[in-house]
Write a protein that holds these residues in place. Structure first.
Motif, PDB file in Angstrom:
ATOM      1  N   LEU A   1       0.826  11.834   1.908  1.00  0.00           N
ATOM      2  CA  LEU A   1      -0.284  11.464   2.855  1.00  0.00           C
ATOM      3  C   LEU A   1      -0.460  10.546   4.151  1.00  0.00           C
ATOM      4  CD1 LEU A   1      -3.659  11.759   2.664  1.00  0.00           C
ATOM      5  CD2 LEU A   1      -3.645   9.594   1.541  1.00  0.00           C
ATOM      6  N   ALA A   2      -0.890  11.279   5.129  1.00  0.00           N
ATOM      7  CA  ALA A   2      -0.961  10.226   6.400  1.00  0.00           C
ATOM      8  C   ALA A   2      -2.484  10.022   6.688  1.00  0.00           C
ATOM      9  CB  ALA A   2      -0.430  11.075   7.570  1.00  0.00           C
ATOM     10  N   ILE A   3      -3.073   8.700   6.592  1.00  0.00           N
ATOM     11  CA  ILE A   3      -4.262   8.200   6.911  1.00  0.00           C
ATOM     12  C   ILE A   3      -4.073   7.971   8.342  1.00  0.00           C
ATOM     13  CG2 ILE A   3      -6.067   6.380   6.637  1.00  0.00           C
ATOM     14  CD1 ILE A   3      -4.729   6.038   3.743  1.00  0.00           C
ATOM     15  N   SER A   4      -4.899   8.688   9.193  1.00  0.00           N
ATOM     16  CA  SER A   4      -4.318   8.949  10.675  1.00  0.00           C
ATOM     17  C   SER A   4      -5.691   8.431  11.383  1.00  0.00           C
ATOM     18  CB  SER A   4      -3.741  10.358  11.083  1.00  0.00           C
ATOM     19  OG  SER A   4      -4.827  11.274  10.654  1.00  0.00           O
ATOM     20  N   ASP A   5      -6.345   7.257  11.236  1.00  0.00           N
ATOM     21  CA  ASP A   5      -7.701   7.053  11.613  1.00  0.00           C
ATOM     22  C   ASP A   5      -7.566   6.749  13.350  1.00  0.00           C
ATOM     23  OD1 ASP A   5      -9.595   6.612   9.934  1.00  0.00           O
ATOM     24  OD2 ASP A   5      -8.293   5.492   8.844  1.00  0.00           O
ATOM     25  N   HIS A   6      -8.526   7.126  14.047  1.00  0.00           N
ATOM     26  CA  HIS A   6      -8.811   7.261  15.510  1.00  0.00           C
ATOM     27  C   HIS A   6      -8.268   5.777  16.178  1.00  0.00           C
ATOM     28  CE1 HIS A   6     -10.706  10.976  15.616  1.00  0.00           C
ATOM     29  NE2 HIS A   6     -11.317  10.801  14.579  1.00  0.00           N
ATOM     30  N   ASP A   7      -7.272   6.068  16.752  1.00  0.00           N
ATOM     31  CA  ASP A   7      -6.778   4.672  17.850  1.00  0.00           C
ATOM     32  C   ASP A   7      -6.911   3.533  16.883  1.00  0.00           C
ATOM     33  OD1 ASP A   7      -6.906   6.276  20.192  1.00  0.00           O
ATOM     34  OD2 ASP A   7      -8.907   6.631  19.750  1.00  0.00           O
ATOM     35  N   SER A   8      -6.026   3.553  16.143  1.00  0.00           N
ATOM     36  CA  SER A   8      -6.064   2.291  14.881  1.00  0.00           C
ATOM     37  C   SER A   8      -4.789   2.031  14.584  1.00  0.00           C
ATOM     38  CB  SER A   8      -6.851   2.750  13.585  1.00  0.00           C
ATOM     39  OG  SER A   8      -6.888   1.958  12.650  1.00  0.00           O
ATOM     40  N   VAL A   9      -4.647   0.754  14.933  1.00  0.00           N
ATOM     41  CA  VAL A   9      -3.204  -0.062  14.361  1.00  0.00           C
ATOM     42  C   VAL A   9      -3.315  -0.351  13.108  1.00  0.00           C
ATOM     43  CG1 VAL A   9      -1.889  -1.903  14.687  1.00  0.00           C
ATOM     44  CG2 VAL A   9      -2.716  -0.885  16.618  1.00  0.00           C
ATOM     45  N   ARG A  10      -4.651  -0.686  12.436  1.00  0.00           N
ATOM     46  CA  ARG A  10      -4.759  -1.180  11.378  1.00  0.00           C
ATOM     47  C   ARG A  10      -4.638   0.051  10.294  1.00  0.00           C
ATOM     48  NH1 ARG A  10     -10.540  -4.855  10.773  1.00  0.00           N
ATOM     49  NH2 ARG A  10     -10.295  -5.724  12.933  1.00  0.00           N
ATOM     50  N   ALA A  11      -4.624   1.290  10.678  1.00  0.00           N
ATOM     51  CA  ALA A  11      -4.193   2.371   9.739  1.00  0.00           C
ATOM     52  C   ALA A  11      -2.735   2.410   9.901  1.00  0.00           C
ATOM     53  CB  ALA A  11      -4.900   3.734  10.433  1.00  0.00           C
ATOM     54  N   VAL A  12      -2.179   2.426  10.773  1.00  0.00           N
ATOM     55  CA  VAL A  12      -0.587   2.234  10.861  1.00  0.00           C
ATOM     56  C   VAL A  12      -0.147   1.152   9.828  1.00  0.00           C
ATOM     57  CG1 VAL A  12       1.208   1.992  12.135  1.00  0.00           C
ATOM     58  CG2 VAL A  12      -0.547   3.294  13.154  1.00  0.00           C
ATOM     59  N   ARG A  13      -0.688  -0.035  10.026  1.00  0.00           N
ATOM     60  CA  ARG A  13      -0.064  -0.878   9.325  1.00  0.00           C
ATOM     61  C   ARG A  13      -0.418  -0.908   7.596  1.00  0.00           C
ATOM     62  NH1 ARG A  13      -2.096  -5.782  13.412  1.00  0.00           N
ATOM     63  NH2 ARG A  13      -0.333  -5.489  14.962  1.00  0.00           N
ATOM     64  N   TYR A  14      -1.665  -0.166   7.374  1.00  0.00           N
ATOM     65  CA  TYR A  14      -1.913   0.306   6.097  1.00  0.00           C
ATOM     66  C   TYR A  14      -0.756   1.081   5.363  1.00  0.00           C
ATOM     67  CZ  TYR A  14      -4.510   1.164   1.769  1.00  0.00           C
ATOM     68  OH  TYR A  14      -4.894   1.316   0.617  1.00  0.00           O
ATOM     69  N   GLY A  15      -0.444   1.942   6.238  1.00  0.00           N
ATOM     70  CA  GLY A  15       0.698   3.043   5.780  1.00  0.00           C
ATOM     71  C   GLY A  15       1.931   2.191   5.544  1.00  0.00           C
ATOM     72  N   TYR A  16       2.320   1.139   6.395  1.00  0.00           N
ATOM     73  CA  TYR A  16       3.442   0.515   6.209  1.00  0.00           C
ATOM     74  C   TYR A  16       3.507  -0.309   4.967  1.00  0.00           C
ATOM     75  CZ  TYR A  16       5.923   2.269  10.190  1.00  0.00           C
ATOM     76  OH  TYR A  16       6.581   2.942  11.497  1.00  0.00           O
ATOM     77  N   GLU A  17       2.210  -0.946   4.729  1.00  0.00           N
ATOM     78  CA  GLU A  17       2.200  -1.985   3.670  1.00  0.00           C
ATOM     79  C   GLU A  17       1.891  -1.518   2.324  1.00  0.00           C
ATOM     80  OE1 GLU A  17      -1.353  -4.048   5.287  1.00  0.00           O
ATOM     81  OE2 GLU A  17      -0.049  -5.099   6.852  1.00  0.00           O
ATOM     82  N   HIS A  18       1.456  -0.032   2.345  1.00  0.00           N
ATOM     83  CA  HIS A  18       1.578   0.754   1.184  1.00  0.00           C
ATOM     84  C   HIS A  18       2.271   2.002   1.065  1.00  0.00           C
ATOM     85  CE1 HIS A  18      -2.283  -1.957   1.720  1.00  0.00           C
ATOM     86  NE2 HIS A  18      -2.275  -2.068   0.357  1.00  0.00           N
ATOM     87  N   PRO A  19       3.496   1.910   0.817  1.00  0.00           N
ATOM     88  CA  PRO A  19       4.345   2.940   1.123  1.00  0.00           C
ATOM     89  C   PRO A  19       4.084   4.090   0.075  1.00  0.00           C
ATOM     90  CG  PRO A  19       5.831   1.008   0.331  1.00  0.00           C
ATOM     91  CD  PRO A  19       4.360   0.660   0.734  1.00  0.00           C
ATOM     92  N   GLU A  20       3.605   3.745  -1.084  1.00  0.00           N
ATOM     93  CA  GLU A  20       3.056   4.493  -2.047  1.00  0.00           C
ATOM     94  C   GLU A  20       2.009   4.082  -2.920  1.00  0.00           C
ATOM     95  OE1 GLU A  20       5.116   6.188  -6.116  1.00  0.00           O
ATOM     96  OE2 GLU A  20       6.447   6.201  -4.488  1.00  0.00           O
ATOM     97  N   ALA A  21       1.068   4.841  -3.176  1.00  0.00           N
ATOM     98  CA  ALA A  21      -0.177   4.735  -4.032  1.00  0.00           C
ATOM     99  C   ALA A  21      -0.734   5.829  -4.650  1.00  0.00           C
ATOM    100  CB  ALA A  21      -1.329   4.390  -2.979  1.00  0.00           C
TER     101      ALA A  21
END
Length: 297
Positions: free
Chosen positions: A48-68
């Motif tokens: 799953l990619a949570i690909s929010d618009h122009d969002s570093v927060r979304a990028v960091r969330y992906g790295y901080e939660h590699p699996e859920a």
């Protein structure tokens, strides 16, 4: 407990497939990011990619939660650009960028400031149209992403009984392109600059939903010039004609082929469940291999 173990084993045998285009409350989606993996697992997705618009927060969330929920998260964001040749917006999906990239942060911070200014002006004007509406009422809707979107304003109007839906007739009257009563569009970065931002962040660049902004001519140009790594083909709003040509472009230029639902929860014009459009496992593997190569540089 036994049932949980059984479900976990079942997921482990699933073929790799993912929805690589979804949105949460980090931008204009209606659900918090931690709910999306649950929906992905129920749809038997492994990625799953949570690909929010122009969002570093979304990028960091992906790295901080590699699996859920047994689902692997791919760090991503959808960057907004402007094609000056054709005078249209363009969306570029950026996968596995460096979350500490100064170029990416500058882009996202700039877009946040411009979006907030545009929507704040719209909200002030809405106070004159609807006495029950106050601009301050929408501020709590931006707490996750720090950015105010038109969909958040529409949520408040709907809850106050002042609108017929998020993207229905009231929305068209207020925010319709070129004619909305309170429409204020933020300025978007030039396409060349956004592509350079992705390169500087060592991300993988995929042209999102070319049919949406009539970007097929641009897709041909970017593919021929080697300026994108992939194209999003399986998308709810891509036409069958465009999909056929995009597959041909991908074959001709060795592009990665992605798919995604563009999930926004209730903030959508029609029902589009997470997982309705997907990326095949072999394409996800290509995407990750390219990302790893760029990180090693």
């Amino acid at each position: 407990a036994g049932a949980g173990k059984k479900q976990k084993r079942k997921r482990g045998t699933l073929p790799m497939t993912g929805d690589l285009h979804t949105h949460s409350t980090f931008s204009d989606g209606s659900l918090k990011a931690d709910i999306l993996p649950r929906l992905a697992a129920r749809a038997e997705l492994t990625q799953l990619a949570i690909s929010d618009h122009d969002s570093v927060r979304a990028v960091r969330y992906g790295y901080e939660h590699p699996e859920a929920e047994g689902v692997r998260l791919i760090p991503a964001t959808e960057l907004t650009a402007f094609d000056p040749v054709r005078g249209r917006r363009v969306h570029l999906l950026c996968y596995w960028p460096d979350p500490e990239s100064a170029a990416l942060a500058a882009h996202c911070d700039g877009m946040a400031a411009r979006r907030n200014a545009a929507c704040a002006q719209s909200a002030r004007e809405l106070e004159q149209i609807y006495p029950q509406f106050k601009a301050r009422d929408v501020l709590e809707r931006m707490e996750d992403g720090g950015v105010l979107f038109k969909s958040a304003i529409m949520q408040v109007l709907c809850e106050y009984g002042l609108a017929d839906g998020i993207y229905k007739e009231t929305y068209q009257e207020l925010f319709g392109t070129g004619r909305g009563r309170v429409l204020h569009e933020p300025a978007y970065e030039n396409l060349d600059q956004v592509l350079e931002t992705i390169r500087a962040a060592r991300g993988v660049a995929v042209l999102a939903h070319p049919s949406v902004y009539k970007s097929m001519e641009l897709a041909r140009e970017l593919a021929a010039e080697g300026r994108i790594d992939g194209v999003e083909i399986d998308h709810p709003r891509n036409t069958e004609e465009d999909k056929k040509e995009l597959h041909a472009l991908a074959r001709a230029h060795g592009l990665i082929v992605t798919g995604g639902s563009d999930f926004h929860g209730r903030n959508a014009g029609r029902a589009r469940p997470l997982g309705m459009c997907r990326t095949a496992g072999e394409e996800i593997a290509r995407l990750e291999a390219l990302a790893q190569k760029r990180r090693q540089r």
